[in-house]
Design a protein around this motif. Structure first.
Motif, PDB file in Angstrom:
ATOM      1  N   ALA A  27       0.611  -1.344  -0.092  1.00 61.29           N
ATOM      2  CA  ALA A  27       0.343  -0.236  -0.021  1.00 61.29           C
ATOM      3  C   ALA A  27       1.059   1.256   0.530  1.00 61.29           C
ATOM      4  CB  ALA A  27      -0.694   0.147   1.297  1.00 61.29           C
ATOM      5  N   GLU A  28       1.367   1.013   1.030  1.00 58.28           N
ATOM      6  CA  GLU A  28       2.859   2.371   0.656  1.00 58.28           C
ATOM      7  C   GLU A  28       2.988   2.373  -0.509  1.00 58.28           C
ATOM      8  OE1 GLU A  28       6.590   3.891   3.231  1.00 58.28           O
ATOM      9  OE2 GLU A  28       5.651   1.692   4.169  1.00 58.28           O
ATOM     10  N   GLU A  29       3.699   1.978  -0.830  1.00 56.41           N
ATOM     11  CA  GLU A  29       4.261   1.326  -2.666  1.00 56.41           C
ATOM     12  C   GLU A  29       3.225   2.378  -3.823  1.00 56.41           C
ATOM     13  OE1 GLU A  29       6.548  -1.498  -6.274  1.00 56.41           O
ATOM     14  OE2 GLU A  29       5.984  -1.616  -3.758  1.00 56.41           O
ATOM     15  N   LEU A  30       1.813   1.807  -2.837  1.00 55.09           N
ATOM     16  CA  LEU A  30       1.161   2.620  -4.556  1.00 55.09           C
ATOM     17  C   LEU A  30       0.786   4.325  -4.143  1.00 55.09           C
ATOM     18  CD1 LEU A  30      -1.729   0.156  -4.292  1.00 55.09           C
ATOM     19  CD2 LEU A  30      -0.112   0.823  -6.121  1.00 55.09           C
ATOM     20  N   MET A  31       1.298   4.727  -2.765  1.00 49.77           N
ATOM     21  CA  MET A  31       0.778   5.920  -2.203  1.00 49.77           C
ATOM     22  C   MET A  31       2.311   6.964  -3.187  1.00 49.77           C
ATOM     23  SD  MET A  31       0.398   7.370   1.249  1.00 49.77           S
ATOM     24  CE  MET A  31       1.692   6.930   2.394  1.00 49.77           C
ATOM     25  N   ASN A  32       3.700   6.124  -2.785  1.00 46.65           N
ATOM     26  CA  ASN A  32       4.779   6.860  -3.070  1.00 46.65           C
ATOM     27  C   ASN A  32       4.718   7.007  -4.494  1.00 46.65           C
ATOM     28  OD1 ASN A  32       5.804   6.655  -0.313  1.00 46.65           O
ATOM     29  ND2 ASN A  32       6.365   5.137  -0.732  1.00 46.65           N
ATOM     30  N   SER A  33       3.992   5.518  -5.471  1.00 44.18           N
ATOM     31  CA  SER A  33       3.890   6.053  -6.652  1.00 44.18           C
ATOM     32  C   SER A  33       3.397   7.355  -6.834  1.00 44.18           C
ATOM     33  CB  SER A  33       4.156   4.275  -7.574  1.00 44.18           C
ATOM     34  OG  SER A  33       1.892   4.594  -7.236  1.00 44.18           O
ATOM     35  N   GLY A  34       2.145   7.507  -6.158  1.00 45.08           N
ATOM     36  CA  GLY A  34       1.000   9.138  -6.875  1.00 45.08           C
ATOM     37  C   GLY A  34       0.014   8.226  -7.319  1.00 45.08           C
ATOM     38  N   ASP A  35      -0.026   6.958  -7.126  1.00 50.89           N
ATOM     39  CA  ASP A  35      -2.108   6.439  -7.098  1.00 50.89           C
ATOM     40  C   ASP A  35      -2.137   5.775  -5.716  1.00 50.89           C
ATOM     41  OD1 ASP A  35      -3.450   5.135  -7.580  1.00 50.89           O
ATOM     42  OD2 ASP A  35      -2.506   2.873  -8.232  1.00 50.89           O
ATOM     43  N   LEU A  36      -3.053   7.617  -5.285  1.00 54.14           N
ATOM     44  CA  LEU A  36      -3.585   7.952  -4.402  1.00 54.14           C
ATOM     45  C   LEU A  36      -5.279   7.407  -4.213  1.00 54.14           C
ATOM     46  CD1 LEU A  36      -3.406  11.819  -3.925  1.00 54.14           C
ATOM     47  CD2 LEU A  36      -1.706   9.570  -3.146  1.00 54.14           C
ATOM     48  N   ASP A  37      -5.590   6.743  -5.300  1.00 51.95           N
ATOM     49  CA  ASP A  37      -6.981   5.510  -5.055  1.00 51.95           C
ATOM     50  C   ASP A  37      -6.720   4.335  -5.110  1.00 51.95           C
ATOM     51  OD1 ASP A  37      -8.175   8.313  -6.006  1.00 51.95           O
ATOM     52  OD2 ASP A  37      -8.344   8.078  -7.851  1.00 51.95           O
ATOM     53  N   ALA A  89      -3.752   2.905  -3.492  1.00 48.93           N
ATOM     54  CA  ALA A  89      -2.931   3.046  -2.099  1.00 48.93           C
ATOM     55  C   ALA A  89      -4.463   3.006  -1.027  1.00 48.93           C
ATOM     56  CB  ALA A  89      -2.216   4.399  -1.220  1.00 48.93           C
ATOM     57  N   LEU A  90      -4.984   4.060  -0.796  1.00 47.62           N
ATOM     58  CA  LEU A  90      -6.310   4.489  -0.127  1.00 47.62           C
ATOM     59  C   LEU A  90      -7.839   2.978  -0.170  1.00 47.62           C
ATOM     60  CD1 LEU A  90      -7.986   6.299   1.772  1.00 47.62           C
ATOM     61  CD2 LEU A  90      -9.491   6.718  -0.379  1.00 47.62           C
ATOM     62  N   ALA A  91      -7.393   2.420  -1.390  1.00 46.48           N
ATOM     63  CA  ALA A  91      -8.211   1.172  -1.481  1.00 46.48           C
ATOM     64  C   ALA A  91      -7.965   0.101  -1.214  1.00 46.48           C
ATOM     65  CB  ALA A  91      -8.548   0.959  -3.343  1.00 46.48           C
ATOM     66  N   ALA A  92      -6.375   0.127  -1.016  1.00 48.21           N
ATOM     67  CA  ALA A  92      -5.235  -1.007  -0.048  1.00 48.21           C
ATOM     68  C   ALA A  92      -5.592  -1.093   1.760  1.00 48.21           C
ATOM     69  CB  ALA A  92      -3.987  -0.672  -0.650  1.00 48.21           C
TER      70      ALA A  92
END
Length: 293
Positions: A167-177, A179-182
């Motif tokens: 989830a943190e990797e998604l957030m760091n890549s800019g995929d906030l949606d 990351a939020l779902a994860a």
């Protein structure tokens, strides 16, 4: 106590005796927590060891009843500490120079060393709880002088949850949606995961705030609940928490019933994004209480 004793004479004597005796290196006993130390290994087992961990020196004598009472207590505490500190027992009858170096006037005398220097001492027998408190106080006041061992640091660091890492990797890549779902999925499956819940709150706020037109701060009408809540989001996203909170508090003052309840709920939600001890959060809570009552 720093500077109050002269340990150099013992160092010189120990070096000379070590050279004469050709003592093997394996005798330094790095893992031991209770050591019987002599003038021969004083430098290694007390002075040098104290650069790596707290060393408590017990100056004792077999003819001293208080010594024979205190020494087992110290040994028991050292063993229970699991390597946090080491106990160096010194028989003053066979090692008088060590007692002289510390300026001991009686036995038992107990001295704590960190970094090759005495930092605290006491004389005579003491209750076990009092000794434990004495050691804790030494760590509190001088523990920062000791190096942190890599093994200890690794043991203290918990293993990262692979779900949280993804989830943190998604957030760091800019995929906030994404990351939020994860993070939401983690929080639902693991209700006790405080970190996941906290990230969900933050991401929900950021996603909502970024969707607002920044001009809403200037165009929102005083009694327009939706507009004022949006303006508060924009202000908070812009690192202006006091202004954001004041917007909603003013809204609480001019609204009633469901609108007022909604404004209050949003303010409490924003409070959760911060440490409750933050001064601006504490001040806003007081203002909210005044506005409500």
């Amino acid at each position: 106590m720093a500077g109050a004793v002269d340990l150099s004479v013992l160092k010189e004597r120990a070096e000379a005796q070590r050279a004469a005796a050709s003592r093997p290196a394996s005798d330094s006993r790095p893992g031991a927590v209770v050591l019987d130390v002599t003038e021969l290994d004083f430098e290694t087992e007390i002075v040098e060891r104290s650069t790596r961990q707290l060393v408590v020196v017990d100056l004792w004598a077999s003819w001293s009843e208080p010594s024979t009472q205190l020494s087992p207590v110290l040994a028991r505490l050292a063993e229970a500490a699991g390597g946090r500190w080491a106990l160096a027992r010194v028989d003053v009858d066979t090692n008088p120079r060590i007692a002289q170096a510390f300026g001991a006037q009686s036995v038992p005398t107990v001295i704590a060393l960190i970094g090759g220097r005495p930092v605290a001492m006491f004389e005579g027998p003491q209750p076990e709880e009092q000794i434990r408190g004495w050691i804790d106080e030494i760590f509190a006041k001088a523990g920062h002088l000791l190096p942190e061992t890599p093994a200890t640091a690794a043991d203290d660091e918990p293993e990262q949850d692979p779900r949280m890492a993804a989830a943190e990797e998604l957030m760091n890549s800019g995929d906030l949606d994404g990351a939020l779902a994860a993070y939401r999925a983690i929080a639902e499956l693991d209700p006790d995961n405080v970190e996941a819940k906290s990230v969900v709150r933050n991401l929900e706020f950021v996603t909502r705030a970024q969707a607002h037109d920044p001009e809403i701060v200037n165009t929102a009408a005083p009694g327009d609940v939706d507009a004022q809540l949006a303006a508060a989001d924009v202000l908070l996203l812009g690192q202006r928490p006091e202004a954001a909170f004041d917007r909603i508090i003013e809204l609480v003052k001019v609204t009633r019933d469901d609108d007022r309840t909604r404004a209050r709920a949003r303010l409490l939600e924003l409070f959760e994004l911060f440490d409750p001890a933050e001064p601006f959060v504490t001040a806003a809570r007081r203002k909210l209480a005044t506005a409500l009552y």
